[in-house]
Design a protein around this motif. Sequence first.
Motif, mmCIF file in Angstrom:
data_model
loop_
_atom_site.group_PDB
_atom_site.id
_atom_site.type_symbol
_atom_site.label_atom_id
_atom_site.label_comp_id
_atom_site.label_asym_id
_atom_site.label_seq_id
_atom_site.Cartn_x
_atom_site.Cartn_y
_atom_site.Cartn_z
ATOM 1 N N SER A 109 1.111 43.257 63.915
ATOM 2 C CA SER A 109 1.628 42.119 64.674
ATOM 3 C C SER A 109 2.861 42.557 65.451
ATOM 4 C CB SER A 109 1.953 40.958 63.743
ATOM 5 O OG SER A 109 2.981 41.339 62.865
ATOM 6 N N VAL A 110 3.065 41.929 66.600
ATOM 7 C CA VAL A 110 4.199 42.294 67.456
ATOM 8 C C VAL A 110 5.025 41.051 67.766
ATOM 9 C CG1 VAL A 110 3.208 44.339 68.512
ATOM 10 C CG2 VAL A 110 2.709 42.116 69.498
ATOM 11 N N GLY A 111 6.276 41.309 68.164
ATOM 12 C CA GLY A 111 7.217 40.215 68.369
ATOM 13 C C GLY A 111 7.184 39.609 69.761
ATOM 14 N N VAL A 112 6.087 39.814 70.475
ATOM 15 C CA VAL A 112 5.973 39.230 71.814
ATOM 16 C C VAL A 112 4.658 38.469 71.889
ATOM 17 C CG1 VAL A 112 7.349 41.004 72.947
ATOM 18 C CG2 VAL A 112 4.883 41.331 72.736
ATOM 19 N N GLY B 43 13.386 51.012 56.517
ATOM 20 C CA GLY B 43 13.515 49.617 56.908
ATOM 21 C C GLY B 43 13.653 49.493 58.405
ATOM 22 N N PRO B 44 13.829 48.308 58.908
ATOM 23 C CA PRO B 44 13.986 47.048 58.199
ATOM 24 C C PRO B 44 12.720 46.678 57.418
ATOM 25 C CG PRO B 44 13.770 46.664 60.563
ATOM 26 C CD PRO B 44 13.881 48.144 60.363
ATOM 27 N N PHE B 45 12.945 46.121 56.224
ATOM 28 C CA PHE B 45 11.810 45.871 55.337
ATOM 29 C C PHE B 45 10.973 44.667 55.730
ATOM 30 C CE2 PHE B 45 11.371 49.181 52.310
ATOM 31 C CZ PHE B 45 12.500 49.932 52.566
ATOM 32 N N VAL B 46 11.371 44.005 56.804
ATOM 33 C CA VAL B 46 10.474 43.021 57.398
ATOM 34 C C VAL B 46 9.160 43.724 57.767
ATOM 35 C CG1 VAL B 46 11.465 43.392 59.717
ATOM 36 C CG2 VAL B 46 10.260 41.274 59.211
ATOM 37 N N ILE B 47 9.253 45.016 57.986
ATOM 38 C CA ILE B 47 8.063 45.789 58.361
ATOM 39 C C ILE B 47 7.121 45.954 57.169
ATOM 40 C CG2 ILE B 47 7.281 48.037 59.253
ATOM 41 C CD1 ILE B 47 9.740 48.054 61.047
ATOM 42 N N ILE C 246 3.690 48.276 72.543
ATOM 43 C CA ILE C 246 4.914 47.645 72.064
ATOM 44 C C ILE C 246 4.739 47.494 70.559
ATOM 45 C CG2 ILE C 246 4.136 45.240 72.498
ATOM 46 C CD1 ILE C 246 7.173 44.867 73.425
ATOM 47 N N ARG C 247 5.662 48.037 69.808
ATOM 48 C CA ARG C 247 5.515 47.971 68.352
ATOM 49 C C ARG C 247 6.851 47.581 67.743
ATOM 50 N NH1 ARG C 247 5.027 54.384 66.960
ATOM 51 N NH2 ARG C 247 7.202 54.818 67.304
ATOM 52 N N ALA C 248 6.761 46.954 66.606
ATOM 53 C CA ALA C 248 7.963 46.437 65.950
ATOM 54 C C ALA C 248 8.952 47.576 65.731
ATOM 55 C CB ALA C 248 7.587 45.824 64.594
ATOM 56 N N PRO C 249 10.245 47.379 65.875
ATOM 57 C CA PRO C 249 10.864 46.104 66.244
ATOM 58 C C PRO C 249 11.062 45.902 67.751
ATOM 59 C CG PRO C 249 12.563 47.640 65.577
ATOM 60 C CD PRO C 249 11.258 48.388 65.506
ATOM 61 N N GLU C 250 10.421 46.715 68.593
ATOM 62 C CA GLU C 250 10.541 46.455 70.033
ATOM 63 C C GLU C 250 9.920 45.104 70.346
ATOM 64 O OE1 GLU C 250 12.552 48.005 71.723
ATOM 65 O OE2 GLU C 250 12.074 50.111 72.101
ATOM 66 N N PRO C 251 10.422 44.412 71.365
ATOM 67 C CA PRO C 251 11.368 44.815 72.419
ATOM 68 C C PRO C 251 12.835 44.645 72.034
ATOM 69 C CG PRO C 251 10.626 42.593 72.841
ATOM 70 C CD PRO C 251 9.985 43.018 71.551
ATOM 71 N N THR D 191 8.371 53.537 71.634
ATOM 72 C CA THR D 191 9.788 53.669 71.308
ATOM 73 C C THR D 191 10.152 52.855 70.075
ATOM 74 O OG1 THR D 191 10.303 51.813 72.740
ATOM 75 C CG2 THR D 191 10.357 54.000 73.730
ATOM 76 N N GLY D 192 11.374 53.001 69.645
ATOM 77 C CA GLY D 192 11.855 52.263 68.484
ATOM 78 C C GLY D 192 13.343 52.487 68.301
#
Lengths: 809, 294
Positions: free
Chosen positions: A80-83, A214-218, A317-322, A355-356
């Motif tokens: 899952s991604v943040g966008v 981390g971040p362990f949200v991942i 685009i991969r966590a935690p980007e963007p 990127t990250g």
Amino acid sequence: MDKVIGKAVTRVEDMRLLTGQGKYIDDIGTPAQTFQAAILRSSSSHANLVSIDTAEAEKVPGVKAVITGEQVKKYLEPFSVGVSAPVHYYPIAVDKVRYVGEPVAVVVAKSRYIAEDAMERIKVKYEALPPVVDIEGSMEEDAPILHENVGSNIANHRTFHYGKVDQAFEEADRIIKHKYLFPKYTATPVETYGIIANYESSENQYTVHANFHGPFVIQAIMAQALKIPSNKLRIIVPKDIGGSYGIKAGTFPYMVLLSVASRIAGCPVKWIEDRQEHLSASSSGTDRVTYIEAAVKNNGKVTGLRMKMIDNVGAYIRAPEPACLYRTHANSTGAYDIPNLHIDAYAIMTNKLPTGLIRGYGGQELYFPLERIMQRVAFELNLDPADVIRENLIKKEQFPYKTASGGMYDSGDYMKGFELALETGKYEEFRKKQEKARKEGKIVGVGLACIVEPSGSNMGYITVALTPEERAKSLPKSGCSEAATVSMDPMGSVNVRISTTPSGQGHETVAAQIVSEVLSIPADKIKVVAELDTSTSAWSIASGSYSSRFASLGSSAVFYAAHKVKEKLMKIASHQMKVSESELELRDGAFYEKNDPTKKYALKRAAGSAHWNPLSLPEGMEPGIYETYYYSVKAAEPPDENDLINSSVTYGFVADLVTVEIDPDTGEVRILDYVTIHDAGKLLNPLIVDGQIFGGLAHGLGGALYEELVYDNKGQLLTGSFMDYLCPTAPEIPNVTIKHIETPSPMTPLGAKGLGEGNTMSAPVAVANAVSDALTPYQIEIDTLPLSPNRIWTLLNQAKQNKNKEVTV
Amino acid sequence: MKPAKFDYYRPKDLPEALSLLESSGFDGKIIAGGQSLVPIMNMRLATPECLIDINGLQDLNFIESDDRVLKIGTMTRQNTVETSQLIKDQCGLVTEAVAHIGHLQTRNRGTIGGSIVHADPSAELPLVMMALNGTLHISSEDETRSVKAEDFFLTFLTTDMMPNEMLTEVHLPIWKGRVGSSFQEVARRHGDFALVAAACQLELDAHDRISDIRLALGGVEAIPLLISDAKELLAGERLTDAALQKVADVVAGSVEPESDLHASAAYRTQLAKVLTTRVVHQAYERAKGSAVCP
Ligand SMILES: Cc1cc2nc3c(=O)[nH]c(=O)nc-3n(C[C@H](O)[C@H](O)[C@H](O)COP(=O)(O)OP(=O)(O)OC[C@H]3O[C@@H](n4cnc5c(N)ncnc54)[C@H](O)[C@@H]3O)c2cc1C
């Protein structure tokens, strides 16, 4: 007991690290029958995967399995991604490859040697597609598209408007603008990624040892991708990580890939990334194009800023980007009092390594254009750059200072720090020397940079990538939780468990200092356990080692956990001594009656009763001494409906002054002197602090002068080894003078702020400003990095030729 | 980054090494310090089937001089070369150049012969060999021969040697009289291969006129480039700015460098010019200052 917090004590970690007894991922024992993995990677930057023939590879003796994306996909959902853009990201290519180095197949074999032999026998057929390599090119109408279902290469786009920007620009005396490019570069920890993954079918559980920090949200993102309940993904992080500088947040796709490989191969699988893989396919910093415009008064006062920022997040685009776009959102106006701000933010995708996190994350990308434009303001208005900075710095009286975009700068005295930099670097004297040197044909210059160093990220900031309407649809995110556990065993010995997965920063030392002071026990009697195990440790989504969060958050959790222990012991002592708690004080390992110091009760005894004699405890008290504290900060609120966000918990300050000399014949830049002034609030251990500053500065100088991940116009990586990817080494580090001022943070119990990323953010632009200052007689604008001799000489040569042309015309 | 499978031999002496080399044909490769060979094997850019380790050949680890010729055995470590007083006294150009090779750690392992045979166009030792026209001594099972540096380097990473041959020692002429030398380079970082390197050695007569000069450049072509016109341009004269400029112009006209990641052809040409003037000037000043031989 003496005060221990704030003392320059040497690191408890060093003994084991310097005697070869560190426990890194590659030192951890593996289960019996563990196989080794090698990963076949794409040689093409953009292509359809036509076929993968693994038959020959499978025949190599010692090969257990050869695994392709097609097989892996069955066990996975895309990450899952943040966008909101529907980018499907798997840890291995399926259907298509989108960057050179992208995993295409995994060979699991008895040894890495055999795995690599077999890898050479896999036949992959690619159908080449036109690559996208240029940031702005990716946004053009006819640009090839990486992810067809997204419909364009834009993964995220947001605009922000704070204050009266248009008015500021209308009323400005001058509008000064330029375009800057911050290049793609990386972090290069000595230890690369490493993973031991084991799938147990009996429990349908994955156990993964990895140097992930981390971040362990991942963890949740990984479990979701693996389609299992999150308690079936057990992650264990070794106590020693051989450096990260952010990049080891990017270990996670490989953790998932190796987990599935273990499942398919039916055995535990170990993979240690090699350096070529690390440079081409781990993670990297985000390259950014910024169009910046400043509304300026004739005295150099900046009243408004407009920035169009375009981040290149690579192939997926991969966590935690963007997050690179938004981590510094609250401090977008840096150390300056600029109330009017417009931001147009894009994250785009190209056929390059995704990127990250990288030390400084977002900071260097932000301050490069910001501090360059401040210098340009000075040059265009014929003012001294130091005066322009003075005119704009936030004043001491303005703290706590609310920034245009919602930041709450907790404390600071920027002018004091800046003047100290000028004084230490002998700014005025240098200007006189410079005048003289110029007459002798020398090229010397001085660069200044003032930056705000955010630390302790508010987990809510990432949701700024979504519009307020999109955000309203899901659970709000806020806070910056960190946990620590302090326990005392029956003999009164103390264990401290932290969840900040240190990668060399000395968290064990500082945690011991804090607990030592709170419990008044010598620090060397305290054992800090840094291994993190998601099945047994106290942790939360924000846990980990990134965003300089130990000093601000990790240390606070330790502090409060130690206080919980102290309170419990105090209650026991008070009960036993039959004296009220307020009449007791803890010192030298015992509770003393304030009024009668002959009456004391040893800490050890209190701990002992909690274990040996629970019936003696005050009514209702639980036995044992085992206290966990979850710490968060109130100021870390979710973004509001106007997109105001306090993206970090504390904000430190850095003022740099650097002087350079440029060889007119070869274009080589030599740093004469580097002065850096830091305000990180209360320092917890000045020795560790200076070590962190040196490291961050070396990384910053790398960005300024040496480091870049260079791709050609076909998307081939040209800097695939340390022969071409140039990290500064000891001889490249100049004279550095570090000084501190301490304005304690009111946000944290110890007054500490995060630190260690500041010079990674400031040094690239400080050096660029110095070089630009040196080159003023030639009217050369420095608008990208790194400042290689080739680049400088070419600019100088062009400038000279232009001058000659003017003369002949 | 793991090498492909190979057989490994560790001969005790030169005849055994040469015999192994002969029998392994094109599949054999000598390993000396391993500082170039091991990385390229790990990246599988080289996949020799048979490695012949000559680290046991102690007879090839020596530094000798008969006052006319300096002789260095192929297995002599670069660090030994760097710290040898004999070499410093008799052929200071070598001492100055070797300090630029990699790092102390790589010089502890890397050998003089390994670097020369590897023949990287930017490497210091091949450049010095060319600048001084040293002689390479080469053996195979059937034959021993010697070849001048000017004939030894053929192209990028390629020399005049056959797969069954081994370098055993290098000879450098010792210059007498008022001699000065200089080695300079521009590299991105300490220890990196040079973008361009320049080496010069010259001799003066009693009136400070140049009587002999050798000048060579590295990093500008596939092999170290000897500037043979230097002598014609400078011999018989004192060094003047105008003369220096002339040599620099000749150099700029004769180099045809390639562009790469770190340096464009134009920039390399510029460096060739700048370094030429710097080494010639420094060698000249050093020669003037030297009473006897350097
Ligand atoms: C970090 C690093 C930095 C470096 N920087 C530089 C630098 O700035 N300048 C520079 O010049 N070099 C540099 N090098 C390369 C280094 O100098 C090597 O030592 C040298 O090129 C090879 O010497 P070696 O003894 O290690 O040879 P090896 O690596 O063992 O062999 C190199 C080649 O020579 C052949 N060979 C070796 N000995 C013989 C022999 N007697 N007869 C026939 N063939 C032989 C081998 O078969 C192989 O093909 C660097 C290396 C590293 C790792």
